[in-house]
Design an enzyme around this catalytic site. Structure first.
Site, mmCIF file in Angstrom:
data_model
loop_
_atom_site.group_PDB
_atom_site.id
_atom_site.type_symbol
_atom_site.label_atom_id
_atom_site.label_comp_id
_atom_site.label_asym_id
_atom_site.label_seq_id
_atom_site.Cartn_x
_atom_site.Cartn_y
_atom_site.Cartn_z
ATOM 1 N N GLY A 177 -11.259 -22.213 -28.983
ATOM 2 C CA GLY A 177 -12.618 -22.593 -29.346
ATOM 3 C C GLY A 177 -12.653 -24.088 -29.560
ATOM 4 N N HIS A 178 -13.171 -24.813 -28.578
ATOM 5 C CA HIS A 178 -13.200 -26.267 -28.692
ATOM 6 C C HIS A 178 -14.602 -26.723 -29.092
ATOM 7 C CE1 HIS A 178 -9.414 -26.715 -25.961
ATOM 8 N NE2 HIS A 178 -9.149 -26.279 -27.167
ATOM 9 N N ASP A 195 -6.380 -25.288 -33.346
ATOM 10 C CA ASP A 195 -7.521 -25.802 -34.114
ATOM 11 C C ASP A 195 -7.288 -27.217 -34.628
ATOM 12 O OD1 ASP A 195 -8.649 -23.226 -33.861
ATOM 13 O OD2 ASP A 195 -7.503 -22.557 -35.603
ATOM 14 N N GLY A 219 -14.067 -37.983 -38.612
ATOM 15 C CA GLY A 219 -15.286 -37.172 -38.711
ATOM 16 C C GLY A 219 -15.524 -36.487 -37.385
ATOM 17 N N LYS A 254 -8.535 -30.587 -30.645
ATOM 18 C CA LYS A 254 -8.307 -31.010 -29.258
ATOM 19 C C LYS A 254 -9.633 -31.247 -28.531
ATOM 20 C CE LYS A 254 -5.779 -27.333 -28.576
ATOM 21 N NZ LYS A 254 -5.614 -26.858 -29.969
ATOM 22 N N GLN A 286 -4.794 -23.689 -27.970
ATOM 23 C CA GLN A 286 -3.916 -23.232 -29.066
ATOM 24 C C GLN A 286 -2.956 -24.363 -29.473
ATOM 25 O OE1 GLN A 286 -4.084 -20.659 -26.230
ATOM 26 N NE2 GLN A 286 -5.970 -20.208 -27.255
ATOM 27 N N ARG A 312 -13.078 -16.638 -38.790
ATOM 28 C CA ARG A 312 -12.180 -16.305 -39.909
ATOM 29 C C ARG A 312 -11.818 -17.562 -40.696
ATOM 30 N NH1 ARG A 312 -7.274 -13.403 -36.908
ATOM 31 N NH2 ARG A 312 -7.841 -14.922 -35.331
#
Ligand code: IMP
Length: 429
Positions: A40-41, A13, A415, A16, A224, A303
């Protein structure tokens, strides 16, 4: 540089997706080499937000080719959804732009079921994403796995599925005391994926080698982060693949000499989702504030992410493990409102100091982070895209990180938007 690899140097997270989106405008081909839909990109383009779990983020560029390499574990249900979503948004007009290695292992319904059952029964939970990643990699190693090339052959698929299901259902019924899965249901639900995968299957090794010979620019997209690596992470609180740069070669089928430059992505602070040690974690209001400002909620599972200060001990180790040539520091703007900013420079366990992370999990959990403190900049820097426009204390913070790590900062992100990026050195040259 001809070919660039991107890896996360913390616990995933790191941002990337944004860097890959930027770098993909200089690349001809983008390759994913490990992990699956646990990633999750998130990419923000104007008012559009796209989250990709499986398909390389480079697919958002019109003229690039994307490859899902053999080292990935592929969930066809997620693949289908992402393809539909991308097409709905006007991307992926040409199916040929997405290639999937025939040797990529397929995630089956029993992998997801076993992932959930194992977590629910475990005394010490890993906090997996529940995407069936661990069980699918287990099958790969035990030579039971079903690959894309197997799935598209009706007869081979049926045979392999039958053998697998016998074993998995024994485990599900007898050990987990749960409902077994039915062969006919799986055959029915996987039938449409045969056509989908046939459209995209490719000998990606041959394709990549031809591209290398033609001096095409390749971007290797890691998922990851280094400390979720099966060998070098905080085992057993890790994912089930090698996340470090070494896996770019086996997970894509190219030699080590094919990767010319490795860029490490890290946040200006640290986050972790799931269980496991986290020496610089802030469990009080400062951590809450980081989570709130940084919108630190998992892109895959939603989460809340655990938040803490920048850990130079870990990133130094990641530099060695990955052979990093440069760093991209993400979300610097999240630290805007902190009066004081801390960097962990070493650990203390009992009376001894450590410059390297410990190997034993118990020691890891007992590490006391030793901090250096700096003044914050207390000025909004969101969307700044020139280094000279950063406040002096922000420049000092980046300078100190470079000094402590001995690797240059190439990119700074201020940002989520594509334009909120300071590029000091483009890894593609
Ligand atoms: P799995 O990869 O779903 O088996 O999960 C194993 C561990 O890796 C859990 O702690 C997950 O939260 C973590 N994990 C897996 N993928 C990601 C990711 O993309 N970002 C952050 N953590 C991840």
């Amino acid at each position: 540089m001809a070919n660039v690899g991107v890896v996360g140097v913390q616990w995933g997270d790191e941002g990337k997706g944004k860097v890959i989106d930027f770098l993909s405008s200089f690349a001809d081909i983008i390759v994913r080499f490990q992990g699956g839909a646990n990633a999750g990109h998130t990419i923000v383009i104007g008012d559009k937000k796209v989250i990709l779990h499986l398909i390389p983020s480079g697919i958002l560029r019109e003229d690039t080719y994307c490859v899902i390499g053999n080292g990935v574990v592929l969930d066809p249900e997620v693949l289908q959804k992402e393809i539909e979503e991308l097409k709905g948004l006007g991307y992926l007009k040409d199916d040929k732009r997405l290639m999937i290695s025939g040797c990529t292992h397929v995630i089956m319904p029993y992998h997801k079921k076993l992932d959930a059952l194992k977590e629910s029964k475990a005394a010490k939970k890993i906090g997996t994403t529940g995407r069936g990643i661990g069980p699918a990699y287990e099958d790969r190693v035990s030579r039971m796995g079903i690959r894309v090339i197997d799935l598209i052959d009706k007869k081979v698929f049926r045979e392999k599925l039958k053998a697998n299901l016998e074993m998995k259902n024994f485990l599900i019924r007898r050990y987990y005391k749960d409902e077994p899965l039915k062969m006919k249901d799986i055959l029915k639900s996987y039938e449409p994926y045969r056509k989908l995968l046939k459209t995209h299957i490719s000998d990606s090794v041959a394709f990549l080698h031809k591209a290398i010979a033609k001096k095409k620019k390749i971007l290797f997209e890691g998922a990851q982060g280094t400390f979720l690596d099966i060998d070098h992470g905080t085992y057993p609180y890790v994912t089930s693949s090698n996340t470090i740069s070494g896996n770019m070669t086996s997970g894509a089928g190219v030699p080590p000499s094919a990767v010319d430059y490795i860029l490490g992505i890290c946040k200006a602070y640290t986050t972790r989702v799931g269980e496991g040690p986290f020496p610089t974690e802030l469990t009080g209001p400062e951590g809450e504030l980081m989570r709130k400002i940084g919108d630190e909620f998992g892109a895959t599972t939603g989460r809340p992410r655990r938040c803490g200060w920048f850990d130079a001990v870990l990133v130094r180790r990641a530099i060695k493990l990955n052979g990093l040539n440069g760093l991209s520091i993400m979300k610097l703007d999240v630290l805007d409102s902190f009066e004081k900013i801390r960097i962990c420079t070493r650990y203390k366990i009992g009376n001894r100091f450590y410059d390297e992370p410990p190997m034993a999990l118990g020691d890891f959990s007992r590490c006391e982070p030793q901090y250096e403190e700096m003044d914050g900049w207390n000025t909004p820097i969101k969307d700044v895209n020139r280094f000279d426009d950063l406040p002096e204390n922000a420049k000092r913070y980046l300078g100190r990180i470079e000094e402590l790590l001995g690797v240059p900062v190439d990119i700074v992100s201020t940002g989520p938007d594509r334009n909120s990026t300071i590029v000091l050195r483009n890894p593609f040259g």
